[in-house]
Design a protein around this motif. Sequence first.
Motif, PDB file in Angstrom:
ATOM      1  N   UNK A   1      89.623   8.484  28.502  1.00  0.00           N
ATOM      2  CA  UNK A   1      88.796   7.320  27.993  1.00  0.00           C
ATOM      3  C   UNK A   1      87.667   7.395  27.358  1.00  0.00           C
ATOM      4  N   UNK A   2      86.768   8.548  27.715  1.00  0.00           N
ATOM      5  CA  UNK A   2      85.765   9.076  27.474  1.00  0.00           C
ATOM      6  C   UNK A   2      85.845   9.245  25.951  1.00  0.00           C
ATOM      7  N   UNK A   3      86.719  10.054  25.488  1.00  0.00           N
ATOM      8  CA  UNK A   3      86.991  10.314  24.242  1.00  0.00           C
ATOM      9  C   UNK A   3      87.303   9.287  23.101  1.00  0.00           C
ATOM     10  N   UNK A   4      88.221   8.338  23.729  1.00  0.00           N
ATOM     11  CA  UNK A   4      88.599   7.274  23.200  1.00  0.00           C
ATOM     12  C   UNK A   4      87.253   6.189  23.042  1.00  0.00           C
ATOM     13  N   UNK A   5      86.746   5.941  23.892  1.00  0.00           N
ATOM     14  CA  UNK A   5      85.409   5.309  23.808  1.00  0.00           C
ATOM     15  C   UNK A   5      84.403   5.592  22.630  1.00  0.00           C
ATOM     16  N   UNK A   6      84.175   7.102  22.726  1.00  0.00           N
ATOM     17  CA  UNK A   6      83.572   7.612  21.589  1.00  0.00           C
ATOM     18  C   UNK A   6      84.003   7.380  20.379  1.00  0.00           C
ATOM     19  N   UNK A   7      85.182   7.504  20.216  1.00  0.00           N
ATOM     20  CA  UNK A   7      85.702   7.054  18.682  1.00  0.00           C
ATOM     21  C   UNK A   7      85.743   5.754  18.433  1.00  0.00           C
ATOM     22  N   UNK A   8      85.791   4.886  19.333  1.00  0.00           N
ATOM     23  CA  UNK A   8      85.526   3.464  19.263  1.00  0.00           C
ATOM     24  C   UNK A   8      84.259   3.038  18.896  1.00  0.00           C
ATOM     25  N   UNK A   9      83.224   3.848  19.646  1.00  0.00           N
ATOM     26  CA  UNK A   9      81.746   3.406  19.202  1.00  0.00           C
ATOM     27  C   UNK A   9      81.247   3.951  18.168  1.00  0.00           C
ATOM     28  N   UNK A  10      81.892   5.158  17.661  1.00  0.00           N
ATOM     29  CA  UNK A  10      81.412   5.791  16.254  1.00  0.00           C
ATOM     30  C   UNK A  10      82.219   5.068  15.137  1.00  0.00           C
TER      31      UNK A  10
END
Length: 431
Positions: free
Chosen positions: A126-135
């Motif tokens: 989830x942390x990696x996916x949220x990072x992609x989404x925010x970026x």
Amino acid sequence: MDDDGEAAAVRSARPREVLRQPAFALFWSAGSLRALGTAISGVAFNVLVVSVLHATTFQISILSALSVVPYLFLGLIIGALMDRRRRQRTLVLTSIGRAIALAAVPVLILTGTLSFWSVAVVTLALGILVLFADSAAQPLLPRIVPRESLVMANARLGQSETVAGTAGPALGGVLLSVLGTPLLFAFDAALTAVSTVLQSRIKVDEPAPAPRAPGRHIGHDIAEGMRYTYRHRTLRPLALSIHTWFLGNSIVTTVFAVFVLRQLELRPWEYGVALAFGGVGGFLGALVAPRLGARLGAGHAIFLARALAVMPWLVLALTPVTATGHGIILVTVIAAAQFVYGLAMGIEDPNDTGYRQSVAPDGIQGRMNSTIRTVNRVVFFFGALLAGLLATTLGYRLTIGVGAAIFAVAALIVVFSPLYSAQHAQRPPEA
């Protein structure tokens, strides 16, 4: 020009309500659902880790670290990728991945295969996916709304996030008692699936990114983004001010709860009331941020917010440690401090984010934002460690005073730099 013509010109220059723009309405709705779902499932995660898995303090710290690790190790890389990929497609794909990750939790619970390490894997994913989404989301926004509407757009996003962060935990507690842990995670997965549909319907013109020149690799892209950010006349002081603010924020937020609950002896419900006032301040700050940005200019509005952030922590630093936590005056002071701090953040974030989105060319938006965001996380990580050292050696009150002084430095960086006189851009910058 006569008075009627001048008034008409002013009205035409004024940005119209961004929620009336279909593309942003979809973007905002998807982001609001995501924020609400995150706030709701956060309650379930806490219950799952503490009450179901009976995780130790060390294991809980591992989970907290896993939520930050992607930013530390992948932030710059993913930011560079977002300048070479279609951002809307990235948003949709990451939302699908997040829905799958959330749906995996009730499956693990119902099949009896849930363990600390499976939760750790989900947390990291989830942390990696949220990072992609925010970026992807930050550089996509200038493609969705006009440059002159970016402050208002960020303010609307901030308002919904504040409401979700304030009401979401309470709603999550109610739903948890009604639905139970598995169904609550399934509910969040369903909200994420709906946000995926909304994101897929956003109509946005995204030209194909330019191919990387022969002999260049992603490391060159990252270095170019860092050079652009820290050599830019106004983005450099803005970034340095943000980093300094994050250092102060990491110090005060690390010790705040312990200070008011242990030394000032606030009751838990009083502490909750104080935090709620912070949410109210954040909402009102985001409400007035576009008008302040238009009236004062970007630099002056950002400075105002930075200066406001000093006051609440200076007041708390001067609060006598011998005070008892059951007086209405003390509770009022702490609640007012949180209100002012929330107000400052509500004013600052839309003007800060809107300004850097408006001045940076599209081809470097992802790297510029990821550079600032990644350094912020690194500063916060070490600032939290510094807060523990300061609290041990100086005590909580002086540590909060140090945080207030650092906030003052962040404000001074703005006022003694070209950023102070900067205005919000009204047209796309030259590439």
